[in-house]
Design an enzyme around this catalytic site. Structure first.
Site, PDB file in Angstrom:
ATOM      1  N   GLY A  11      44.674  42.154  49.660  1.00 47.15           N
ATOM      2  CA  GLY A  11      45.830  42.866  50.224  1.00 47.15           C
ATOM      3  C   GLY A  11      45.332  43.968  51.143  1.00 47.15           C
ATOM      4  N   ARG A  72      43.557  35.863  51.642  1.00 42.26           N
ATOM      5  CA  ARG A  72      43.105  35.497  50.295  1.00 42.26           C
ATOM      6  C   ARG A  72      42.635  34.050  50.416  1.00 42.26           C
ATOM      7  NH1 ARG A  72      45.334  39.834  47.097  1.00 42.26           N
ATOM      8  NH2 ARG A  72      47.353  40.505  47.891  1.00 42.26           N
ATOM      9  N   ASP A 103      39.469  44.457  43.735  1.00 37.36           N
ATOM     10  CA  ASP A 103      38.642  43.892  42.662  1.00 37.36           C
ATOM     11  C   ASP A 103      38.200  42.451  42.958  1.00 37.36           C
ATOM     12  OD1 ASP A 103      37.735  43.896  39.702  1.00 37.36           O
ATOM     13  OD2 ASP A 103      39.011  42.110  39.880  1.00 37.36           O
ATOM     14  N   THR A 125      42.438  49.029  48.546  1.00 35.84           N
ATOM     15  CA  THR A 125      43.664  48.527  47.909  1.00 35.84           C
ATOM     16  C   THR A 125      44.590  49.706  47.658  1.00 35.84           C
ATOM     17  OG1 THR A 125      44.634  47.582  45.891  1.00 35.84           O
ATOM     18  CG2 THR A 125      42.452  48.559  45.654  1.00 35.84           C
ATOM     19  N   ASP A 127      46.642  49.931  45.293  1.00 34.51           N
ATOM     20  CA  ASP A 127      46.999  50.029  43.863  1.00 34.51           C
ATOM     21  C   ASP A 127      46.222  51.096  43.084  1.00 34.51           C
ATOM     22  OD1 ASP A 127      48.538  47.879  44.495  1.00 34.51           O
ATOM     23  OD2 ASP A 127      47.784  46.546  42.937  1.00 34.51           O
ATOM     24  N   ASP A 129      43.445  50.629  41.579  1.00 35.77           N
ATOM     25  CA  ASP A 129      43.073  49.975  40.319  1.00 35.77           C
ATOM     26  C   ASP A 129      41.589  49.610  40.258  1.00 35.77           C
ATOM     27  OD1 ASP A 129      43.181  48.002  42.234  1.00 35.77           O
ATOM     28  OD2 ASP A 129      44.312  46.582  41.021  1.00 35.77           O
ATOM     29  N   ARG A 171      50.250  45.668  40.015  1.00 33.72           N
ATOM     30  CA  ARG A 171      50.385  44.539  39.089  1.00 33.72           C
ATOM     31  C   ARG A 171      49.902  44.867  37.691  1.00 33.72           C
ATOM     32  NH1 ARG A 171      48.472  40.019  43.285  1.00 33.72           N
ATOM     33  NH2 ARG A 171      46.878  41.596  43.546  1.00 33.72           N
TER      34      ARG A 171
HETATM   35  N1  LIG Z   1      35.931  35.660  40.912  1.00 33.23           N
HETATM   36  C1  LIG Z   1      35.800  35.561  42.240  1.00 33.23           C
HETATM   37  N2  LIG Z   1      34.683  35.020  42.773  1.00 33.23           N
HETATM   38  C2  LIG Z   1      34.536  34.910  44.121  1.00 33.23           C
HETATM   39  N3  LIG Z   1      35.465  35.315  45.011  1.00 33.23           N
HETATM   40  C3  LIG Z   1      36.592  35.865  44.548  1.00 33.23           C
HETATM   41  C4  LIG Z   1      36.824  36.022  43.139  1.00 33.23           C
HETATM   42  N4  LIG Z   1      38.034  36.605  42.976  1.00 33.23           N
HETATM   43  C5  LIG Z   1      38.540  36.794  44.217  1.00 33.23           C
HETATM   44  N5  LIG Z   1      37.656  36.347  45.156  1.00 33.23           N
HETATM   45  C6  LIG Z   1      37.870  36.340  46.620  1.00 33.23           C
HETATM   46  O1  LIG Z   1      38.372  37.598  47.069  1.00 33.23           O
HETATM   47  C7  LIG Z   1      39.638  37.409  47.730  1.00 33.23           C
HETATM   48  C8  LIG Z   1      40.486  38.629  47.541  1.00 33.23           C
HETATM   49  O2  LIG Z   1      40.779  38.793  46.175  1.00 33.23           O
HETATM   50  P1  LIG Z   1      42.222  39.236  45.697  1.00 33.23           P
HETATM   51  O3  LIG Z   1      42.192  39.349  44.219  1.00 33.23           O
HETATM   52  O4  LIG Z   1      43.233  38.334  46.295  1.00 33.23           O
HETATM   53  O5  LIG Z   1      42.471  40.658  46.400  1.00 33.23           O
HETATM   54  P2  LIG Z   1      41.774  42.071  46.160  1.00 33.23           P
HETATM   55  O6  LIG Z   1      40.405  42.039  46.695  1.00 33.23           O
HETATM   56  O7  LIG Z   1      42.653  42.996  46.940  1.00 33.23           O
HETATM   57  O8  LIG Z   1      41.819  42.317  44.665  1.00 33.23           O
HETATM   58  C9  LIG Z   1      40.177  36.130  47.101  1.00 33.23           C
HETATM   59  O9  LIG Z   1      41.157  35.517  47.905  1.00 33.23           O
HETATM   60  C10 LIG Z   1      38.918  35.272  46.963  1.00 33.23           C
HETATM   61  O10 LIG Z   1      38.582  34.672  48.194  1.00 33.23           O
HETATM   62  O1  LIG Z   2      50.958  40.733  49.820  1.00 28.15           O
HETATM   63  P1  LIG Z   2      50.751  39.799  48.682  1.00 28.15           P
HETATM   64  O2  LIG Z   2      49.668  38.820  48.939  1.00 28.15           O
HETATM   65  O3  LIG Z   2      52.026  39.189  48.230  1.00 28.15           O
HETATM   66  O4  LIG Z   2      50.217  40.652  47.445  1.00 28.15           O
HETATM   67  C1  LIG Z   2      50.977  41.621  46.795  1.00 28.15           C
HETATM   68  C2  LIG Z   2      50.034  42.449  45.977  1.00 28.15           C
HETATM   69  O5  LIG Z   2      49.141  43.143  46.794  1.00 28.15           O
HETATM   70  C3  LIG Z   2      48.987  44.480  46.325  1.00 28.15           C
HETATM   71  O6  LIG Z   2      49.645  45.330  47.248  1.00 28.15           O
HETATM   72  C4  LIG Z   2      47.533  44.839  46.309  1.00 28.15           C
HETATM   73  O7  LIG Z   2      46.863  43.952  45.441  1.00 28.15           O
HETATM   74  P2  LIG Z   2      45.364  43.534  45.701  1.00 28.15           P
HETATM   75  O8  LIG Z   2      44.576  44.783  45.621  1.00 28.15           O
HETATM   76  O9  LIG Z   2      44.993  42.574  44.625  1.00 28.15           O
HETATM   77  O10 LIG Z   2      45.328  42.903  47.026  1.00 28.15           O
HETATM   78  C5  LIG Z   2      49.658  44.495  44.957  1.00 28.15           C
HETATM   79  O11 LIG Z   2      50.203  45.725  44.577  1.00 28.15           O
HETATM   80  C6  LIG Z   2      50.734  43.457  45.142  1.00 28.15           C
HETATM   81  O12 LIG Z   2      51.141  42.903  43.924  1.00 28.15           O
END
Ligand SMILES: Nc1ncnc2c1ncn2[C@@H]1O[C@H](COP(=O)(O)OP(=O)(O)O)[C@@H](O)[C@H]1O
Ligand SMILES: O=P(O)(O)OC[C@H]1O[C@](O)(COP(=O)(O)O)[C@@H](O)[C@@H]1O
Length: 318
Positions: A11, A72, A103, A125, A127, A129, A171
């Protein structure tokens, strides 16, 4: 000349552009060649690389979102996806990779580090978090956006003597709800980390109106419940005119706050310093106003707890 690549993933959050600018300009000032990767890990697997000179990151400091764009990608979680990414990095002669994301993005960065790519994480992010940092990039801006939006809602809720249930992002983490709840003086905050009792909240709202309040606001983090469901229960319990508002993606937009711009500029400087020292496999943060770093493993093994004192402060203020 050694090459540093930078990407934004997951995000988006306000301040990502400022972070890219800081990494690129500090990198250039320290004698590195800078490369941008479009659309996060997706662009990394698809070889979507661009050269970044100092001008390429001009005029972006004040813009929300990320000019490198974000995505993502499920494919990147697979071994095949990661090996495509590693081949592309090697072919482009990239020595270091800076990942700005949350994360999930850190997990991707850690997987690349394990396979021999020198990686760095910056906490992007809204959040808040991510463990071992007091702030994440965009969190402060989002609090300001939410606080402004609640100010607008308060005006109309007051005219009509209504209760407003406002759902904000988060979340698994209630930080946006708790911090913006305090900055907006709301009547109740519902977050995933703390127990809540809808009967107790309903009683408090009725008492408030009996004592002369003209509106009430209940803030809920998306991970704790849906605004629409909570509004329905409050209406049933109290007979108060109750409306639900989901702030949604509005929270992720807007010009980054001065705090986020300075915070990201500091992190850009510090990540280049780590690269120069050849320390890798780490993510940066800010703890008690110092820019710090920890290995990805330390961050994954550390629980991101809610600030219980802040929750108590909120309870004492309502
Ligand atoms: N366990 C994992 N191992 C490798 N790549 C990951 C893993 N989890 C997430 N990713 C990669 O990082 C991208 C971003 O993670 P996501 O959880 O969607 O957002 P954020 O980084 O904001 O938490 C994912 O779409 C994926 O490509
Ligand atoms: O824009 P998307 O892909 O629907 O994701 C929404 C999510 O992204 C966030 O803004 C940020 O989450 P991440 O850090 O996992 O990207 C959350 O608060 C929300 O639930």
């Amino acid at each position: 000349m050694k090459k540093i690549a930078v990407l934004t993933s997951g995000g988006d959050s306000q301040g990502m552009n400022s972070a890219i600018r800081a990494v690129v300009r500090t990198g250039i000032a320290s004698g590195f060649e800078m490369v941008g990767i479009k659309r996060g890990y997706k662009g990394l697997m698809e070889n979507d690389f661009i050269t970044l000179d100092s001008r390429a990151v001009g005029d972006i400091l004040y813009r929300g979102g990320t000019f490198l764009q974000s995505a993502r990608s499920e494919e990147f979680k697979t071994e095949a996806g990661q090996s495509k990414a590693i081949n592309n990095l090697k072919e482009a002669g990239i020595d270091y990779l800076v990942v700005i994301g949350g994360d999930g993005s850190y997990r991707g960065a850690a997987a690349l580090q394990q396979q021999g790519i020198k990686t760095y994480g910056l906490p992007g992010t809204i959040d808040n978090d991510i463990p071992l940092t007091d702030y994440t990039i965009g969190f402060d801006t989002t609090l300001n956006v939410v606080t402004d939006a609640i100010g607008n809602l308060r005006d109309t809720m007051s005219s009509h003597e209504r209760v407003s249930v406002i759902e904000v992002m988060g979340r698994s983490c209630g930080d946006i709800a708790l911090h913006a709840g305090i900055s907006s003086g709301v009547d109740a905050v519902i977050i995933p980390e703390m127990k809540w009792d809808i009967e107790e909240i309903s009683k408090k709202l009725v008492q408030g109106f009996e004592n002369g309040k003209t509106h009430s606001i209940v803030m809920v983090a998306e991970g704790a419940g849906k605004a629409e469901d909570i509004a329905t229960i409050i209406k049933e319990n109290t007979d108060l005119d109750t409306r639900a508002t989901v702030l949604g993606h509005i929270q992720r937009g807007g010009t980054p706050s001065a705090f986020d711009r300075v915070f990201t500029s500091r992190m850009g400087y510090n990540v280049i310093e780590l690269i120069e020292k050849d320390i890798s496999g780490v993510a940066l943060g800010m703890e008690t106003n110092e820019i710090t770093y920890h290995t990805f493993e330390e961050i994954f093994n550390h629980e991101d707890k809610v600030d219980k004192t802040l929750y108590k402060i909120f309870k004492d203020l309502v």
